[in-house]
Design a protein around this motif. Structure first.
Motif, PDB file in Angstrom:
ATOM      1  N   LEU A 152       0.869  -1.186   0.031  1.00 18.36           N
ATOM      2  CA  LEU A 152       0.019  -0.012  -0.035  1.00 18.36           C
ATOM      3  C   LEU A 152       0.810   1.398   0.052  1.00 18.36           C
ATOM      4  O   LEU A 152       0.522   2.153  -0.679  1.00 18.36           O
ATOM      5  CB  LEU A 152      -1.025   0.057   1.134  1.00 18.36           C
ATOM      6  CG  LEU A 152      -2.258  -0.974   0.833  1.00 18.36           C
ATOM      7  CD1 LEU A 152      -3.087  -1.102   2.376  1.00 18.36           C
ATOM      8  CD2 LEU A 152      -2.997  -0.730  -0.293  1.00 18.36           C
ATOM      9  N   GLU A 153       2.094   1.153   0.618  1.00 19.51           N
ATOM     10  CA  GLU A 153       2.929   2.409   0.278  1.00 19.51           C
ATOM     11  C   GLU A 153       3.367   2.441  -0.932  1.00 19.51           C
ATOM     12  O   GLU A 153       3.604   3.444  -1.375  1.00 19.51           O
ATOM     13  CB  GLU A 153       4.182   2.121   1.420  1.00 19.51           C
ATOM     14  CG  GLU A 153       5.366   3.152   1.083  1.00 19.51           C
ATOM     15  CD  GLU A 153       4.848   4.516   1.608  1.00 19.51           C
ATOM     16  OE1 GLU A 153       5.406   5.634   0.914  1.00 19.51           O
ATOM     17  OE2 GLU A 153       3.873   4.771   2.205  1.00 19.51           O
ATOM     18  N   PHE A 154       3.735   1.299  -1.602  1.00 21.39           N
ATOM     19  CA  PHE A 154       3.856   1.447  -2.848  1.00 21.39           C
ATOM     20  C   PHE A 154       2.764   2.086  -3.726  1.00 21.39           C
ATOM     21  O   PHE A 154       3.180   2.732  -4.736  1.00 21.39           O
ATOM     22  CB  PHE A 154       4.150  -0.150  -3.662  1.00 21.39           C
ATOM     23  CG  PHE A 154       4.257  -0.084  -5.066  1.00 21.39           C
ATOM     24  CD1 PHE A 154       5.247   0.236  -5.761  1.00 21.39           C
ATOM     25  CD2 PHE A 154       3.287  -0.755  -5.765  1.00 21.39           C
ATOM     26  CE1 PHE A 154       5.396   0.351  -7.148  1.00 21.39           C
ATOM     27  CE2 PHE A 154       3.324  -0.800  -7.127  1.00 21.39           C
ATOM     28  CZ  PHE A 154       4.017  -0.338  -7.892  1.00 21.39           C
TER      29      PHE A 154
ATOM     30  N   GLU B  27      -9.582  -3.976  -2.560  1.00 22.98           N
ATOM     31  CA  GLU B  27      -9.963  -2.690  -3.284  1.00 22.98           C
ATOM     32  C   GLU B  27     -10.279  -1.552  -2.527  1.00 22.98           C
ATOM     33  O   GLU B  27      -9.766  -0.559  -2.766  1.00 22.98           O
ATOM     34  CB  GLU B  27     -11.233  -3.085  -4.379  1.00 22.98           C
ATOM     35  CG  GLU B  27     -11.142  -3.650  -5.381  1.00 22.98           C
ATOM     36  CD  GLU B  27     -12.358  -3.904  -6.344  1.00 22.98           C
ATOM     37  OE1 GLU B  27     -13.320  -3.133  -5.652  1.00 22.98           O
ATOM     38  OE2 GLU B  27     -12.550  -4.665  -7.001  1.00 22.98           O
ATOM     39  N   PRO B  28     -10.805  -1.684  -1.370  1.00 25.25           N
ATOM     40  CA  PRO B  28     -11.095  -0.445  -0.434  1.00 25.25           C
ATOM     41  C   PRO B  28      -9.797   0.215  -0.121  1.00 25.25           C
ATOM     42  O   PRO B  28      -9.777   1.353   0.011  1.00 25.25           O
ATOM     43  CB  PRO B  28     -11.904  -1.021   0.587  1.00 25.25           C
ATOM     44  CG  PRO B  28     -12.557  -2.043   0.129  1.00 25.25           C
ATOM     45  CD  PRO B  28     -11.866  -2.726  -0.839  1.00 25.25           C
ATOM     46  N   ALA B  29      -8.959  -0.543   0.264  1.00 23.51           N
ATOM     47  CA  ALA B  29      -7.676  -0.022   1.010  1.00 23.51           C
ATOM     48  C   ALA B  29      -7.081   0.677  -0.293  1.00 23.51           C
ATOM     49  O   ALA B  29      -6.021   1.625  -0.125  1.00 23.51           O
ATOM     50  CB  ALA B  29      -6.966  -1.140   1.428  1.00 23.51           C
ATOM     51  N   VAL B  30      -6.912  -0.071  -1.494  1.00 25.85           N
ATOM     52  CA  VAL B  30      -6.178   0.767  -2.536  1.00 25.85           C
ATOM     53  C   VAL B  30      -6.793   2.215  -3.031  1.00 25.85           C
ATOM     54  O   VAL B  30      -5.991   3.085  -3.084  1.00 25.85           O
ATOM     55  CB  VAL B  30      -6.182  -0.193  -3.780  1.00 25.85           C
ATOM     56  CG1 VAL B  30      -5.746   0.523  -5.257  1.00 25.85           C
ATOM     57  CG2 VAL B  30      -5.286  -1.358  -3.528  1.00 25.85           C
ATOM     58  N   LEU B  31      -8.052   2.046  -2.868  1.00 23.84           N
ATOM     59  CA  LEU B  31      -8.651   3.300  -3.440  1.00 23.84           C
ATOM     60  C   LEU B  31      -8.662   4.311  -2.254  1.00 23.84           C
ATOM     61  O   LEU B  31      -8.246   5.528  -2.562  1.00 23.84           O
ATOM     62  CB  LEU B  31     -10.160   3.044  -3.594  1.00 23.84           C
ATOM     63  CG  LEU B  31     -10.575   2.181  -4.871  1.00 23.84           C
ATOM     64  CD1 LEU B  31     -12.126   2.196  -4.794  1.00 23.84           C
ATOM     65  CD2 LEU B  31     -10.033   2.733  -6.195  1.00 23.84           C
ATOM     66  N   LYS B  32      -8.360   3.974  -1.161  1.00 22.37           N
ATOM     67  CA  LYS B  32      -8.341   4.921   0.097  1.00 22.37           C
ATOM     68  C   LYS B  32      -6.961   5.408  -0.034  1.00 22.37           C
ATOM     69  O   LYS B  32      -6.753   6.787   0.042  1.00 22.37           O
ATOM     70  CB  LYS B  32      -8.454   4.102   1.395  1.00 22.37           C
ATOM     71  CG  LYS B  32      -8.409   5.156   2.593  1.00 22.37           C
ATOM     72  CD  LYS B  32      -8.353   4.406   3.945  1.00 22.37           C
ATOM     73  CE  LYS B  32      -8.076   5.123   5.195  1.00 22.37           C
ATOM     74  NZ  LYS B  32      -8.163   4.560   6.544  1.00 22.37           N
ATOM     75  N   ALA B  33      -5.564   4.521  -0.325  1.00 23.03           N
ATOM     76  CA  ALA B  33      -4.594   5.076  -0.515  1.00 23.03           C
ATOM     77  C   ALA B  33      -4.312   6.060  -1.487  1.00 23.03           C
ATOM     78  O   ALA B  33      -3.624   7.328  -1.326  1.00 23.03           O
ATOM     79  CB  ALA B  33      -3.566   3.926  -0.797  1.00 23.03           C
ATOM     80  N   VAL B  34      -4.918   5.841  -2.614  1.00 20.81           N
ATOM     81  CA  VAL B  34      -5.075   6.803  -3.560  1.00 20.81           C
ATOM     82  C   VAL B  34      -5.517   8.314  -3.320  1.00 20.81           C
ATOM     83  O   VAL B  34      -5.162   9.202  -3.722  1.00 20.81           O
ATOM     84  CB  VAL B  34      -5.549   6.316  -5.128  1.00 20.81           C
ATOM     85  CG1 VAL B  34      -5.717   7.175  -6.120  1.00 20.81           C
ATOM     86  CG2 VAL B  34      -4.957   4.692  -5.542  1.00 20.81           C
TER      87      VAL B  34
END
Length: 413
Positions: free
Chosen positions: A283-285, A365-372
């Motif tokens: 997720l940092e990536f 998906e939610p974690a990726v969209l939140k990171a963005v």
């Protein structure tokens, strides 16, 4: 390397990871290069870790790779400079290194490679008798990439200044020189790195310096371009010259430098990080990838993401972010270096693409969209008032700003 041996008559290179001998590269008749692991290193199961690309599914080491004609195995080829920097280094070692010969160049530069790997002449017989010669000390550092950049050291004592280490000296900094093709590229990267730090990312120490602070640069590395030089502290060098193992993702995946734009996709990097380190590292990536998208960086290929192995060299971490700059001011039609969810065009990177990326990387998906989303918000909160914006010329800054506004709308939408 001793005065009696030149790169062209070395037949064997012993590969070390700090003080650990891990294997040998042999140059065979017909210019085949064969790498084999040292039995004692193989008996450890491959620790400290040289590269994930050498590890089998059961956690041990793979069989030794097959000999390659006229080239090095991908891991070692990725330690060498490319393009103009390679041309300059080959000219610097003219008569000792044959143009285009990977083994020759690794033999010449093997004592000062990126990270903790060293390639030193072994005990194999010379291909031809070599007469003792007395030559002036040469620069023998290697830095991956195509931009003209040098490994440099700060002089101590009266006068100070920066110079290229010759002979056995080691550089503590990377100096990235300006380009005639890309105006203010140093200032551009300096501001992008400052933004990354402002939003909580790990970045190398940096400063902008002038050309007159350098002394003793061999003529092969001189550039006629004007402008400031970006000076970065090397994160693969620790106190007292300690070498810290790093490897880029072309090395992780066993992909040769020529395929750094096509050998894998961004979800492959995220998946590898999730497995090798943790989902949090992946997720940092994602955050760093989102920053590259927002700022218009179309050059984040496989060699611009790395793992670092601090401490005992057995536990990887995501290396500090590097080579952050906006390519859009110079290449208005530029797109991503690798595929993200099946797409490379910046304006196509809507939430659907990030969801596809998440599924392929096996991340929620939610974690990726939140990171963005959080990265978009952080950039908006810091970029417009960032003090380092002042060093970027107006014409370059205007193009970056326009892209940031466009991509903020795309990513938020």
């Amino acid at each position: 390397m001793s005065a009696e041996r030149t790169a062209t008559n070395v037949q064997a290179l012993d590969i070390f990871l700090n003080e650990h001998r891990v294997g040998t590269i042999i140059r065979t008749p017909g210019d085949f290069n064969a790498f084999s692991f040292d039995p004692a290193y193989r008996a450890t199961g491959g620790y400290p870790i040289l590269s994930l690309s050498f590890r089998a599914a059961n956690g041990g080491l793979r069989k030794d790779p097959r000999p390659i004609a006229g080239a090095l195995p991908a891991f070692f080829a990725n330690l060498l400079p490319e393009d103009k920097l390679r041309d300059a280094m080959e000219k610097h070692h003219a008569g000792r290194v044959r143009p285009g010969n990977d083994f020759d160049l690794l033999a010449a530069l093997g004592a000062d490679l990126p990270g903790a790997v060293r390639a030193l002449p072994g005990d194999g017989p010379a291909l031809a008798p070599a007469k003792p010669t007395q030559t002036a000390p040469k620069a023998r550092f290697s830095l991956a990439g195509v931009q003209m950049k040098l490994s440099v050291m700060k002089n101590t004592g009266k006068g100070g200044g920066l110079t290229v280490p010759l002979g056995d000296g080691d550089g503590e900094y990377i100096a990235k020189f300006p380009s005639t093709a890309f105006p203010a590229v140093s200032e551009n990267e300096f501001a992008n790195l400052a933004l990354a730090e402002a939003i909580g990312m790990e970045v190398p120490e940096r400063e902008l310096v002038t050309r007159d602070q350098f002394d003793g640069i061999p003529e092969e590395f001189e550039t006629m371009t004007e402008g400031r030089v970006l000076l970065l502290r090397r994160f693969d060098r620790g106190p007292g010259g300690q070498r810290i193992h790093i490897k880029d993702f072309a090395q992780v995946f066993g992909i040769p430098p020529a395929r750094k734009y096509e050998g894998a996709a961004y979800h492959d990097i995220a998946s590898a990080l999730s497995i090798a380190i943790s989902p949090l590292a992946a997720l940092e990536f994602v955050r760093r990838l989102a920053l590259s998208v927002i700022m218009g960086n179309g050059d984040m290929h496989l060699k611009n993401w790395s793992l670092i192995y601090p401490g005992d060299g057995n536990t990887p971490a995501l290396a500090p972010v590097y080579d952050l700059l906006s390519t859009i001011p110079y290449l208005p039609a530029d797109d991503l270096a690798l595929s993200l969810g099946g797409e490379r065009a910046f304006k196509a990177l809507t939430s659907a693409r990030w969801k596809a990326f998440a599924n392929r990387a096996k991340l929620p998906e939610p974690a990726v969209l939140k990171a963005v989303a959080e990265t978009v918000q952080a950039v908006d909160a810091h970029w417009w008032d960032l003090p380092e914006r002042a060093v970027v010329p107006g014409a370059v800054l205007e193009r970056i700003d326009a892209h940031v506004r466009t991509m903020t709308a795309v990513l938020v939408g």
